[in-house]
Scaffold this active site. Structure first.
Site, PDB file in Angstrom:
ATOM      1  N   ASP A  53     -10.356  -8.179   1.235  1.00 15.64           N
ATOM      2  CA  ASP A  53     -10.523  -7.592   2.570  1.00 15.64           C
ATOM      3  C   ASP A  53     -11.917  -7.848   3.144  1.00 15.64           C
ATOM      4  O   ASP A  53     -12.185  -7.494   4.291  1.00 15.64           O
ATOM      5  CB  ASP A  53     -10.242  -6.083   2.549  1.00 15.64           C
ATOM      6  N   THR A  66       0.913  -1.149   0.000  1.00 11.45           N
ATOM      7  CA  THR A  66       0.000   0.000   0.000  1.00 11.45           C
ATOM      8  C   THR A  66       0.947   1.191   0.000  1.00 11.45           C
ATOM      9  O   THR A  66       2.155   1.007   0.107  1.00 11.45           O
ATOM     10  CB  THR A  66      -0.882  -0.025   1.273  1.00 11.45           C
ATOM     11  N   GLY A  87       1.108  -1.280   5.065  1.00 11.72           N
ATOM     12  CA  GLY A  87       1.509  -2.439   5.872  1.00 11.72           C
ATOM     13  C   GLY A  87       0.378  -3.267   6.425  1.00 11.72           C
ATOM     14  O   GLY A  87       0.507  -3.858   7.495  1.00 11.72           O
ATOM     15  N   THR A 147      -4.293   2.225  -2.136  1.00 13.64           N
ATOM     16  CA  THR A 147      -3.743   0.886  -2.318  1.00 13.64           C
ATOM     17  C   THR A 147      -4.404   0.123  -3.459  1.00 13.64           C
ATOM     18  O   THR A 147      -5.501   0.465  -3.897  1.00 13.64           O
ATOM     19  CB  THR A 147      -3.941   0.069  -1.016  1.00 13.64           C
ATOM     20  N   SER A 206     -11.047  -1.843   6.034  1.00 11.28           N
ATOM     21  CA  SER A 206      -9.648  -1.481   5.771  1.00 11.28           C
ATOM     22  C   SER A 206      -8.911  -1.181   7.074  1.00 11.28           C
ATOM     23  O   SER A 206      -9.537  -0.884   8.097  1.00 11.28           O
ATOM     24  CB  SER A 206      -9.616  -0.230   4.890  1.00 11.28           C
ATOM     25  N   SER A 207      -7.593  -1.231   7.012  1.00 12.10           N
ATOM     26  CA  SER A 207      -6.759  -0.785   8.137  1.00 12.10           C
ATOM     27  C   SER A 207      -6.085   0.547   7.840  1.00 12.10           C
ATOM     28  O   SER A 207      -5.343   1.071   8.681  1.00 12.10           O
ATOM     29  CB  SER A 207      -5.657  -1.813   8.413  1.00 12.10           C
TER      30      SER A 207
HETATM   31  O1  DON Z   1      -7.162  -1.662   3.198  1.00 10.83           O
HETATM   32  C1  DON Z   1      -6.386  -2.358   3.801  1.00 10.83           C
HETATM   33  O2  DON Z   1      -6.255  -2.327   5.020  1.00 10.83           O
HETATM   34  C2  DON Z   1      -5.473  -3.281   3.046  1.00 10.83           C
HETATM   35  N1  DON Z   1      -6.040  -3.668   1.775  1.00 10.83           N
HETATM   36  C3  DON Z   1      -4.195  -2.588   2.872  1.00 10.83           C
HETATM   37  C4  DON Z   1      -3.185  -3.501   2.281  1.00 10.83           C
HETATM   38  C5  DON Z   1      -1.869  -3.051   2.690  1.00 10.83           C
HETATM   39  O3  DON Z   1      -1.669  -2.167   3.441  1.00 10.83           O
HETATM   40  C6  DON Z   1      -0.787  -3.785   2.167  1.00 10.83           C
HETATM   41  N2  DON Z   1       0.404  -2.997   2.466  1.00 10.83           N
HETATM   42  N3  DON Z   1       1.301  -2.531   2.557  1.00 10.83           N
END
Ligand code: DON
Length: 572
Positions: free
Chosen positions: A421, A379, A471, A397, A450-451
């Site tokens: 997700d 991301t 991350g 992302t 999402s995070s």
């Molecule tokens: O939205 C989210 O939380 C995840 N799809 C994000 C994925 C992610 O952060 C991968 N990263 N570095």
């Protein structure tokens, strides 16, 4: 929602020639990835060329929202693992008058989606379908989100924010070691012919120092430049996406694209030792989890424990364990599920969560009926502050690195695999980490949880910092620690970004600590307390901006963990 008037100024037309000159031949721009201090604006991102594109917009009179949009389009060209027009994300904005707002451009499920969509013909859950097939692609949100942010709060002309990226894609840019290696690995593993064609010379990988151009992407960006979001959600681009979906067994139709809307949302806010924290509400879990953890930790004298001491890491891990359990139980798209944001972010709730934290003994995470699905690590986060103090925090992302790996034939951009997700399916909860709880199941037009946690910190009405990270679930904890480093340990923004990080996410029940993140004695002490500790690796890429409390200067702090990151100042 913005709570009081923000004075819109007349839109400024940025000098396109200037933008082109600065970006079309990026090898002439000195590659200085260090910390930038200035009283003009700053852009800090994971790709210095994109930071330069954003800084040029600031220099030409655009505001922080304009620069954030231009940076986002440039990352779609120069940072293909995560920069995108085929994905989605979030933008948190703090205006110079202290008001704030958030733009939600998270992908949504197509109209044909349903909770059992990743069960195969035998009724078995298929991780391949959930994470790597055309069914894993959510309806993209980025272009609608940028247009919404621009319509509401931008000042420059739209075309001038996309033009530099059209030129970058058309004329190409010089590949760094890291990017050439990453693209070569992607090209080597992708089964999609259009992806190989877009990101190699007829199958031969680019090498560092070569110029990579992306002509189909340039044409897609030009349609966005000339027609706004309509140039993506209808017409040729929409037709090309829908046709690739039909070809590969995906669900997204032209109707799904035409119906996509970005949303303006009220940020999640909290206070921590006199500081104000502004972050992303659902469908992100980030803002709620960060405020929950800050509320838990406020009762402890963290500074006297010492940064990354055993005692400090123990208390962080216990706060993280609790916030991530709440996340799994309650968080989802609040347009579809009843998410008790006020309760979860209240000080009373934190006191209740804190009651069984033992000062010297690890709790134990119980899987019970809630477990977390796996997430990948790709991301990108970037931060912008303009000379007037308008601050913009963006995390967006494609989900996995290079998303679904599917380049839309003829349109030249990568599609996300964000449907991964959503939870796996109703009642599918397993020791291997699948989750089947209700709130975050795939439903038509729901946004997946999402995070991503783009956040802004202020104090006494003044901007303090713009923070966030990629991350997966570590995003939430990386962002938390950036705030703690500033508030509890008085670190400068670059020290806060560089400091080693830790992660605990409830399940699996272990603390991960970055390499050299603490001493062997502290690890031993944590194990004696009952923690499982795993050392090594890197956590996040927190390209952040702070305001120096002594001089008032704006300080751009690219994350040294990312080889191509960079901060750039917008000259006045
Ligand atoms: O939205 C989210 O939380 C995840 N799809 C994000 C994925 C992610 O952060 C991968 N990263 N570095």
């Amino acid at each position: 929602m913005l709570r009081s008037g923000f004075n819109r100024r007349t839109r400024v037309a940025l000098p396109v020639v200037f933008l082109l000159a600065a970006t079309a031949a990026p090898s002439v721009v000195a590659q200085d990835r260090g910390v930038v201090r200035t009283d003009a604006g700053v852009v800090a991102s994971q790709q210095w060329i994109a930071s330069q594109v954003g800084a040029d917009v600031l220099a030409a009179g655009g505001n922080a929202v304009d620069a954030a949009i231009a940076t986002g389009f440039a990352l779609a060209v120069t940072h293909p693992t995560a920069g995108n027009i085929g994905g989605g994300g979030f933008m948190v904005i703090r205006f110079p008058n202290g008001q704030s707002t958030a733009i939600d451009f998270r992908e949504k499920a197509p109209l044909a989606a349903h909770p059992e969509m990743w069960l195969d013909e035998n009724g078995e859950y298929s991780s391949e379908m959930h994470h790597r097939s055309h069914l894993a692609v959510g309806v993209p949100g980025t272009v609608a989100g940028f247009e919404k942010a621009h319509t509401l709060y931008g000042e420059a002309q739209w075309a001038s924010l996309v033009d530099a990226s059209v030129a970058l894609a058309e004329e190409g840019f010089v590949l760094s070691d890291a990017l050439a290696g990453s693209i070569a690995r992607f090209v080597g593993r992708t089964p999609h012919e259009a992806s190989v064609q877009a990101y190699s010379r007829e199958g031969t990988p680019y090498v560092a120092g070569e110029t990579m151009s992306l002509p189909d992407l340039a044409r897609s960006l030009a349609r966005i430049r000339d027609q706004g979001a309509d140039g993506f959600y209808s017409g040729e681009t929409a037709r090309l996406i829908a046709s690739e979906m039909r070809r590969g067994g995906g669900m997204i139709t032209e109707e799904d694209l035409a119906r996509y809307r970005a949303r303006e949302r009220t940020p999640v806010t909290g206070t921590y030792r006199g500081y104000d924290v502004i972050s992303m509400p659902p469908p992100s879990s980030g803002g709620v989890a960060i405020v929950t953890m800050l509320n838990i930790l406020e009762a402890y004298d963290l500074a006297s424990m010492g940064h990354n001491s055993a005692e400090y890491i123990h208390h962080l891990a216990e706060a993280m364990r609790r916030a991530f359990r709440e996340r799994a139980a309650y968080l989802a798209d609040s347009d579809f599920a009843d998410v008790p944001v006020q309760r979860l972010t209240g000080k009373e709730h934190a006191a209740w969560l804190r009651r069984n934290i033992h000062p010297e003994r690890a709790s134990v995470s119980h899987p019970s009926d809630v477990m977390l699905p796996p997430e990948s690590m790709q991301t990108t986060h970037y931060s912008v502050v303009d000379a007037d103090g308008m601050a913009v925090s963006v995390t967006y992302t494609l989900e996995s690195g290079y998303g679904s790996g599917i380049v839309v034939p003829g349109a030249g951009f990568l599609l996300n695999n964000e449907m991964g997700d959503f939870n796996a399916g109703p009642g599918i909860t397993s020791e291997s980490g699948l989750i089947g709880t209700k709130p975050n199941l795939a439903r038509p037009e729901q946004r997946m949880l999402s995070s991503m946690s783009p956040s802004i910190v202020a104090r006494d009405g003044e901007l303090v910092a713009v923070v966030g990270s990629p991350g997966g679930r570590t995003i939430i904890n990386t962002t938390l620690q950036l705030i703690l480093n500033i508030v509890d340990f008085g670190m400068s923004i670059d020290e806060a970004v560089a400091a080693r990080r830790i992660h605990h996410q409830w399940l699996p029940d272990r603390i991960r600590i970055e390499a050299d993140g603490t001493s062997p004695a502290a690890i031993q002490r944590l194990e004696e307390m009952g923690h499982t500790v795993q050392m090594g690796g890197q956590q996040g890429s927190a390209n952040s901006i702070g305001v120096d409390p002594r001089t008032g200067e704006i300080v751009g702090a690219p994350d040294p963990r990312s080889p191509d990151s960079g901060a750039r100042a917008g000259r006045r």
